[in-house]
Design a protein around this motif. Structure first.
Motif, PDB file in Angstrom:
ATOM      1  N   ARG A 124       6.915  -7.965  -2.430  1.00  0.00           N
ATOM      2  CA  ARG A 124       5.582  -7.355  -2.492  1.00  0.00           C
ATOM      3  C   ARG A 124       5.653  -5.847  -2.229  1.00  0.00           C
ATOM      4  NH1 ARG A 124       0.352  -9.847  -0.112  1.00  0.00           N
ATOM      5  NH2 ARG A 124      -0.407  -8.467  -1.758  1.00  0.00           N
ATOM      6  N   GLN A 125       4.844  -5.098  -2.950  1.00  0.00           N
ATOM      7  CA  GLN A 125       4.881  -3.639  -2.885  1.00  0.00           C
ATOM      8  C   GLN A 125       3.722  -3.050  -2.076  1.00  0.00           C
ATOM      9  OE1 GLN A 125       7.208  -1.714  -3.998  1.00  0.00           O
ATOM     10  NE2 GLN A 125       8.435  -3.155  -5.184  1.00  0.00           N
ATOM     11  N   VAL A 126       2.987  -3.884  -1.349  1.00  0.00           N
ATOM     12  CA  VAL A 126       1.822  -3.400  -0.616  1.00  0.00           C
ATOM     13  C   VAL A 126       2.174  -3.145   0.845  1.00  0.00           C
ATOM     14  CG1 VAL A 126       0.232  -4.608  -2.150  1.00  0.00           C
ATOM     15  CG2 VAL A 126       1.041  -5.749  -0.070  1.00  0.00           C
ATOM     16  N   GLN A 127       1.303  -2.398   1.505  1.00  0.00           N
ATOM     17  CA  GLN A 127       1.488  -2.082   2.922  1.00  0.00           C
ATOM     18  C   GLN A 127       1.595  -3.361   3.744  1.00  0.00           C
ATOM     19  OE1 GLN A 127       1.664   1.155   3.596  1.00  0.00           O
ATOM     20  NE2 GLN A 127       2.144   0.903   5.769  1.00  0.00           N
ATOM     21  N   GLY A 128       2.505  -3.355   4.694  1.00  0.00           N
ATOM     22  CA  GLY A 128       2.728  -4.533   5.524  1.00  0.00           C
ATOM     23  C   GLY A 128       3.886  -5.374   5.043  1.00  0.00           C
ATOM     24  N   PHE A 129       4.357  -5.100   3.830  1.00  0.00           N
ATOM     25  CA  PHE A 129       5.505  -5.822   3.267  1.00  0.00           C
ATOM     26  C   PHE A 129       6.598  -4.862   2.797  1.00  0.00           C
ATOM     27  CE2 PHE A 129       2.045  -8.851   2.936  1.00  0.00           C
ATOM     28  CZ  PHE A 129       2.626 -10.016   3.385  1.00  0.00           C
ATOM     29  N   LYS A 130       6.212  -3.842   2.040  1.00  0.00           N
ATOM     30  CA  LYS A 130       7.216  -2.985   1.397  1.00  0.00           C
ATOM     31  C   LYS A 130       8.084  -2.238   2.409  1.00  0.00           C
ATOM     32  CE  LYS A 130       4.034   0.930   0.699  1.00  0.00           C
ATOM     33  NZ  LYS A 130       3.436   1.835  -0.327  1.00  0.00           N
ATOM     34  N   GLU A 131       7.506  -1.895   3.576  1.00  0.00           N
ATOM     35  CA  GLU A 131       8.288  -1.159   4.568  1.00  0.00           C
ATOM     36  C   GLU A 131       9.329  -2.037   5.278  1.00  0.00           C
ATOM     37  OE1 GLU A 131       4.157  -1.696   6.549  1.00  0.00           O
ATOM     38  OE2 GLU A 131       5.047  -1.707   4.537  1.00  0.00           O
TER      39      GLU A 131
END
Length: 332
Positions: free
Chosen positions: A189-196
């Motif tokens: 997933r490329q959204v905040q909370g996953f990508k980092e």
């Protein structure tokens, strides 16, 4: 002194009614530590003293019809767990029924009907499968509930990684495919909370009594949208994946993890291959699970053994030895 500051054991349960969160956490932790005590007393004592190593991704209360088990039932449950642990202590590593052992002789010696175990003609066949389908229907059709079910594991992993840990996940039954979906989301997933967290790893994924061998279960996963075998068909953030299946557990009757997962993931370099020194992927099967169900008015005339129950899995000798290696920094 054993340093467990960077260790995190995240536990995610399966289907069916469950004890309250703290009670279930304590029972899983107790069973695992007493299993490890047979192998390495120092590690067991360190785990007992460092309660923060354990975290539960408890999701039962995300299901609208969930009613926690009452205190009386939980007391009886603890007695049944102690019976499992007593047998584990008495027969030590023979508790594990390995490939080179005589499965038939092992169960015959214990007065058990092997034919009944092999056909799954146990409480688990009628009751557990029905409840599994009920939970699966919710997971598949209600995304609000599905998100709530996944959230405890997602948050537990974020906390572990933020603390600089390389955690392990112990998952059982429905918890195994919840874990699969969560790991896939962190991988892709490329959204905040996953990508980092894309580069973060889980040291060991343990799946116990898993239905992931079933095509109908795999059709529920996020990876189902990637029908061509590619990196997005699997997760990519696990260093070791060990699967455990007990004899007679009809939820985990498929013995196909190597073909479905291990081989293609290794071919895609998503998980390291096995070497003489490092067994990254293992599919343990035909294991011994002596757990007897807690008696109540609704099951007086039913088969009393339930080889799907999590406590028989948590008492497995191989599981204990792998966690000892994890705690002692023996895994590459």
């Amino acid at each position: 002194m054993l340093n467990l500051a960077k260790k995190r054991i995240i536990m995610i349960h399966g289907l069916d009614s469950k004890p309250p969160k703290k009670t279930l956490h304590d029972l899983w932790r107790y069973t695992l530590i007493e299993n490890i005590r047979i192998i390495d007393k120092a590690v067991a004592e360190a785990l007992r003293e460092n309660q923060e190593v354990f975290e539960s991704a408890y999701w039962a209360n995300a299901v609208p019809h969930h009613i926690p088990d009452d205190t009386q039932y939980c007391r009886k449950l603890k007695r049944q767990i102690n019976k499992v642990l007593e047998e584990r202590r008495n027969i030590k590593d023979k508790f594990h029924v390995g490939v080179k052992e005589s499965v038939g002789a092992f169960f015959k010696d214990r007065g058990l009907d092997l034919a009944k175990l092999l056909t799954g003609a146990l409480t688990v066949k009628d009751d557990v499968i029905k409840r599994l389908f009920k939970e699966i229907e919710l997971y598949d059709q209600d995304q609000y509930i599905a998100d709530r079910i996944r959230l405890p594991l997602e948050e537990a992993l974020r906390r572990a990684w933020d603390d600089g840990c390389e955690p392990i996940i112990l998952s059982h039954s429905m918890g195994t495919f919840i874990a699969y979906d969560v790991l896939w989301r962190f991988s892709h997933r490329q959204v905040q909370g996953f990508k980092e967290y894309r580069e973060k790893k889980v040291k060991i994924l343990v799946t116990m009594g898993s239905p992931l061998g079933e095509a109908a279960i795999r059709d529920l996963l996020f990876s189902k949208y990637h029908t061509c075998i590619s990196e997005r068909s699997y997760f990519s953030n696990v260093s070791y994946w060990h699967n455990y299946a007990c004899l007679g557990d009809v939820v985990a009757h498929q013995k196909n993890f190597s073909d479905l997962f291990y081989a293609p993931m290794q071919k895609l370099n998503l998980i390291p291959g096995n070497t003489k020194k490092s067994r990254r992927t293992i599919d343990y099967s035909d294991l011994h699970n002596p757990f007897e169900v807690v008696s109540h008015s609704g099951n007086q005339n039913k088969e009393k053994r339930n080889p799907h129950k999590s406590y028989g899995y948590l008492a497995q000798p191989r599981l204990g030895s792998w966690i000892v290696d994890y705690c002692r920094e023996l895994l590459v």
